[in-house]
Design a protein around this motif. Structure first.
Motif, mmCIF file in Angstrom:
data_model
loop_
_atom_site.group_PDB
_atom_site.id
_atom_site.type_symbol
_atom_site.label_atom_id
_atom_site.label_comp_id
_atom_site.label_asym_id
_atom_site.label_seq_id
_atom_site.Cartn_x
_atom_site.Cartn_y
_atom_site.Cartn_z
ATOM 1 N N GLU A 1 -9.547 -17.590 -8.211
ATOM 2 C CA GLU A 1 -10.418 -18.844 -8.756
ATOM 3 C C GLU A 1 -11.749 -18.959 -8.060
ATOM 4 N N ILE A 2 -12.123 -18.722 -6.888
ATOM 5 C CA ILE A 2 -13.398 -18.929 -6.264
ATOM 6 C C ILE A 2 -14.288 -17.875 -6.186
ATOM 7 N N ALA A 3 -13.710 -16.550 -6.428
ATOM 8 C CA ALA A 3 -14.891 -15.409 -6.436
ATOM 9 C C ALA A 3 -16.007 -15.411 -7.430
ATOM 10 N N PRO A 4 -15.626 -15.949 -8.601
ATOM 11 C CA PRO A 4 -16.751 -16.097 -9.540
ATOM 12 C C PRO A 4 -18.002 -16.909 -9.105
ATOM 13 N N LYS A 5 -17.557 -17.686 -7.941
ATOM 14 C CA LYS A 5 -18.941 -18.809 -7.580
ATOM 15 C C LYS A 5 -19.499 -18.053 -6.242
ATOM 16 N N ILE A 6 -18.780 -17.080 -5.893
ATOM 17 C CA ILE A 6 -19.461 -16.408 -4.416
ATOM 18 C C ILE A 6 -19.504 -15.118 -4.645
ATOM 19 N N TYR A 7 -18.916 -13.952 -5.142
ATOM 20 C CA TYR A 7 -19.144 -12.848 -5.051
ATOM 21 C C TYR A 7 -18.120 -12.077 -6.238
ATOM 22 N N PRO A 8 -18.832 -12.542 -7.701
ATOM 23 C CA PRO A 8 -18.012 -12.165 -8.637
ATOM 24 C C PRO A 8 -17.839 -10.323 -9.061
ATOM 25 N N GLU A 9 -18.986 -9.867 -8.378
ATOM 26 C CA GLU A 9 -18.626 -8.298 -8.390
ATOM 27 C C GLU A 9 -17.652 -7.613 -7.567
ATOM 28 N N VAL A 10 -17.129 -8.197 -6.916
ATOM 29 C CA VAL A 10 -15.933 -7.876 -5.887
ATOM 30 C C VAL A 10 -14.752 -7.382 -6.629
ATOM 31 N N GLU A 11 -14.122 -6.515 -6.576
ATOM 32 C CA GLU A 11 -12.469 -6.172 -7.262
ATOM 33 C C GLU A 11 -11.339 -6.820 -6.189
ATOM 34 N N LEU A 12 -10.705 -7.491 -6.672
ATOM 35 C CA LEU A 12 -9.477 -8.050 -5.871
ATOM 36 C C LEU A 12 -8.027 -7.449 -6.301
ATOM 37 N N ARG A 13 -7.623 -6.899 -5.285
ATOM 38 C CA ARG A 13 -6.215 -6.125 -5.598
ATOM 39 C C ARG A 13 -5.364 -6.697 -4.476
ATOM 40 N N TYR A 14 -4.087 -6.479 -5.052
ATOM 41 C CA TYR A 14 -2.961 -6.697 -4.117
ATOM 42 C C TYR A 14 -2.147 -5.694 -3.869
ATOM 43 N N LEU A 15 -1.817 -5.175 -2.301
ATOM 44 C CA LEU A 15 -1.246 -4.198 -1.740
ATOM 45 C C LEU A 15 0.153 -4.553 -1.160
ATOM 46 N N TYR A 16 1.139 -3.611 -1.836
ATOM 47 C CA TYR A 16 2.477 -3.868 -1.235
ATOM 48 C C TYR A 16 2.491 -3.128 0.030
ATOM 49 N N VAL A 17 2.635 -3.968 1.222
ATOM 50 C CA VAL A 17 2.689 -3.314 2.350
ATOM 51 C C VAL A 17 3.757 -4.243 3.264
ATOM 52 N N SER A 18 4.097 -4.119 4.433
ATOM 53 C CA SER A 18 4.743 -4.763 5.514
ATOM 54 C C SER A 18 4.587 -4.012 6.647
ATOM 55 N N ARG A 19 5.103 -4.665 7.688
ATOM 56 C CA ARG A 19 5.145 -4.196 8.893
ATOM 57 C C ARG A 19 6.095 -2.949 8.989
ATOM 58 N N GLN A 20 7.135 -3.258 8.180
ATOM 59 C CA GLN A 20 8.201 -2.006 8.115
ATOM 60 C C GLN A 20 7.547 -0.954 7.162
ATOM 61 N N ALA A 21 6.740 -1.079 6.209
ATOM 62 C CA ALA A 21 6.379 -0.146 5.290
ATOM 63 C C ALA A 21 5.436 0.757 5.818
ATOM 64 N N LEU A 22 4.691 0.193 6.838
ATOM 65 C CA LEU A 22 3.391 1.015 7.235
ATOM 66 C C LEU A 22 3.509 1.444 8.656
ATOM 67 N N ARG A 23 4.485 0.710 9.421
ATOM 68 C CA ARG A 23 4.493 1.201 10.861
ATOM 69 C C ARG A 23 4.715 2.452 11.123
ATOM 70 N N MET A 24 5.809 3.110 10.262
ATOM 71 C CA MET A 24 6.435 4.465 10.344
ATOM 72 C C MET A 24 5.255 5.366 9.825
ATOM 73 N N PRO A 25 4.938 5.175 8.738
ATOM 74 C CA PRO A 25 3.869 6.194 8.091
ATOM 75 C C PRO A 25 2.676 6.186 9.007
ATOM 76 N N GLY A 26 2.395 5.294 9.791
ATOM 77 C CA GLY A 26 1.127 5.146 10.711
ATOM 78 C C GLY A 26 1.352 5.792 12.120
ATOM 79 N N LEU A 27 2.708 6.251 12.384
ATOM 80 C CA LEU A 27 3.081 6.655 13.560
ATOM 81 C C LEU A 27 2.677 8.044 13.721
ATOM 82 N N THR A 28 1.827 8.379 14.901
ATOM 83 C CA THR A 28 1.410 9.730 15.014
ATOM 84 C C THR A 28 2.015 10.084 16.521
#
Length: 667
Positions: free
Chosen positions: A296-323
């Motif tokens: 709703e607000i982006a057109p007033k501030i930064y209309p060029e930016v692309e807004l996306r939703y990323l499906y993540v969670s601590r559970q979904a990311l912590r294990m793949p990020g574990l090295t």
């Protein structure tokens, strides 16, 4: 035949600013830009307010007109007649654009016309009678035969009572034949009743306690908080509800959550624009509501930016990020949730029972015991054993590597690995999701993100962010902001305010066509939806839309919303520290998920249990909340009368025992 009269301002017409004097500030700002004034807009506002009071001294009954007020301003500021005329016309223009209808007023006036086809409008007001009549016509309240009584025109007022007497005289009415409806207690209710006139107190458009707090900060925020308070009020007025609970949810969404979340989101967009980020990823699920606001607000501030939703969670990311297996890994595995079982530990490790049996059973944990809630001592003992178990650690790292490949495919699908600058939005609180992604990015060979948080504590286990990690409310990594320690009141509240409508993300599944689909625990977050989450979100979104659509044309979204933090903080603490009984009850069935895999959930406001209070009193329990994220003040509000009486006594007894223990211990 009974006649009805209506007050006008904040009964049938209102403004998108809370204090009517904010109109004068807007006039001052515009006049300054036009070169009509040499003083600031705030100074003009003060002159306009004082000169109205001063000019009252010279008119009958103290009820002055707009012309008389500006006559006084001309003397104060030494302005020409031509310039005074322009300023006066400017005020009428601003008022004309600002005045908006109170939706419920249409229903009240329609009902009044069933008793008599014509209604009466009464106002203690300096604005011209013709101007007010035009506004009533503009918004569909006026019809032929209606009557308008304005104090400045007649030199009589509701507050003094003589305006009501004038109505009775003009229409040859007895007091009992007139019913007056208005929002101000003394002139609209008490005074007519003292004259024998029926009166109805209609206070829907009166500001609530949160809006009044925002208004307090109008001067130090250049009127922004007054505008936001007015938008909050208008959101409440325009959203119908079916039950008292729905009304409370709407009001808290519009008056508490929406201003906080909107300020945070504006700051994100401003920062993204300054850093010229190509995309902003709003991380599930906290980012769901924030993404709606940003759209709703982006057109007033930064209309060029692309807004996306990323499906993540601590559970979904912590294990793949574990090295590597380190202290941070074990702190995550043994995060001190209210319930902790070996089954919940396996879910965090992404291990199935078949793989786990050869590891856990030789350590003295038969499969039949894996659903048992472990005590604090049992958790410490289990952790010590597993920290020395190399086969387990090797297995965990193998699983992490497999999941990392699927995560890479998902991030590539979402354009996160294309090398363009991007930001991540997560409410808080230690930036662990960003760290997990950065660990994977290091292997994938891509750039690190900029993290945008509401508030940020230092990461656990000695970890550090590789990319930037910025925060709106406070950032303990940089020692800036409104707190020097983590404030858990905000932690639990923001989790509720930013709850999502879907289940948590568990992992990612690779499809036959090469696409990656997030696997959710549940398709819908049914406990939250059952409480009223959708309505809550809609009220927040309505606030944002009204802010965008009804803000003055010269209102800027460039002002740093960090200037509003003190106002927002006082407003939030009023809500958190002293909820009303109705507010507390509205959140009794609001779910709070304590486990990363959503194996169970509590409620945000849960009645305190007698046994827990007694255990606290005798130092057998650290607190009396049912769970660690409970809203303490609301939980007490919804507790039994006995528990409410015992809690203060339990606190006193606990303190006495502590002092006694100090006295008895050898020095």
């Amino acid at each position: 035949m009974r006649r009805c009269s209506f007050d006008i301002f904040d009964t049938i017409l209102t403004r998108p600013v809370l204090d009517p004097a904010e109109v004068f500030r807007v006039c001052g700002t515009r006049a300054l830009k036009l070169g009509w004034l040499t003083i600031s807009s705030l100074e003009f506002q003060h002159v306009r307010v004082k000169d109205r009071d001063r000019s009252c001294l010279f008119v009958e009954g103290g009820e002055n007109t707009l012309d008389e007020i500006y006559h006084e301003i001309a003397d104060t500021l030494g302005l020409s007649e031509e310039l005074i005329h322009k300023l006066k016309e400017l005020e009428l223009e601003v008022e004309s654009k600002y005045l908006i209808p109170v939706p419920k007023a249409y229903e009240m006036i329609e009902q009044a016309r069933r008793s008599h086809p014509n209604v009466l409008f009464l106002s203690d007001m300096y604005l011209p009678e013709a101007f007010l009549e035009e506004r009533l016509k503009q918004h569909g309240f006026w019809q032929e035969g209606d009557r308008l009584y304005v104090s400045s025109q007649l030199r009589k007022s509701k507050g003094n009572g003589d305006l009501f007497l004038k109505v009775l005289e003009d229409l040859s009415l007895k007091p009992q034949d007139l019913t007056h409806i208005g929002n101000s207690w003394q002139p609209d209710v008490a005074m007519p009743r003292s004259l024998g006139i029926n009166s109805i107190y209609f206070n829907d458009a009166n500001p609530n306690r949160y809006e009044l707090i925002l208004q307090k900060y109008a001067d130090v925020t250049n009127g922004i908080t007054s505008l936001w308070a007015g938008i909050s009020r208008y959101t409440r007025l325009t959203r119908e509800t079916g039950t008292p609970k729905e009304s409370i949810i709407r009001d808290i969404a519009a008056s508490v959550a929406a201003p906080i979340l909107t300020a945070y989101t504006i700051w994100i967009l401003q920062q993204a624009k300054a850093k010229q980020l190509a995309r902003i990823y709003f991380l599930a699920r906290d980012g769901e509501m924030l993404l709606q606001i940003a759209k709703e607000i982006a057109p007033k501030i930064y209309p060029e930016v692309e807004l996306r939703y990323l499906y993540v969670s601590r559970q979904a990311l912590r294990m793949p990020g574990l090295t590597k297996i380190n202290k941070a890994f074990w702190e995550w595995m043994f995060d001190d949730t209210t319930f902790f079982t070996i089954d919940s530990l396996l879910a965090r490790m992404c291990l199935d029972r078949q793989s786990a049996k050869p590891i856990f059973e030789p350590l003295g944990y038969p499969e039949a015991s894996w659903q048992k809630d472990l005590t604090a001592k049992e958790r410490i003992s289990l952790r010590a054993k597993l920290e020395q178990h190399q086969p387990l650690q090797s297995l965990v790292l193998q699983v992490a590597e497999q999941k990392r490949e699927v995560l890479k495919a998902y991030l590539h699908q979402e354009k996160m690995l294309d090398g363009q600058a991007f930001g991540l939005v997560d409410v808080g609180w230690r930036g662990s999701l960003q760290i997990s992604l950065e660990n994977a990015f290091e292997i994938f060979g891509t750039r690190n993100p900029v993290g945008f948080y509401f508030a940020l504590d230092k990461p656990t286990g000695g970890l550090k962010h590789k990319g930037e990690a910025l925060a709106f409310f406070f950032n303990l990594n940089n020692s800036v902001g409104l707190r020097n320690d983590i404030d858990y009141r905000y932690v639990s509240a923001m989790e509720v305010f930013c709850a999502g409508c879907e289940g948590t993300t568990l992992e990612y599944t690779l499809q036959a066509d090469g696409s990656v689909v997030p696997l959710l625990k549940h398709k819908s977050n049914e406990p939250a939806l059952g409480w009223g989450l959708k309505s809550f979100q809609q009220s927040v979104t309505a606030f944002v839309r009204h802010l965008v659509e009804r803000s003055p044309a010269d209102f800027s979204f460039d002002t740093s919303p960090k200037l509003l933090r003190e106002a927002l903080d006082e407003m939030f603490l009023a809500f958190n520290n002293s909820p009303t009984q109705q507010e507390a009850e509205a959140f009794m069935d609001c779910p709070f998920f304590d486990d990363p895999n959503e194996l169970y959930h509590f409620y945000w406001a849960m009645p305190l249990r007698l046994g827990d209070v007694i255990k606290y009193a005798i130092a057998k329990r650290d607190g009396f909340n049912v769970h660690r994220n409970a809203w303490s003040e609301a939980s007490l509000q919804v507790s039994s009368p006995l528990v409410k009486k015992l809690v203060p006594l339990a606190i006193i007894l606990r303190k006495l025992l502590k002092r006694l223990k100090k006295l008895l211990l050898p020095k």
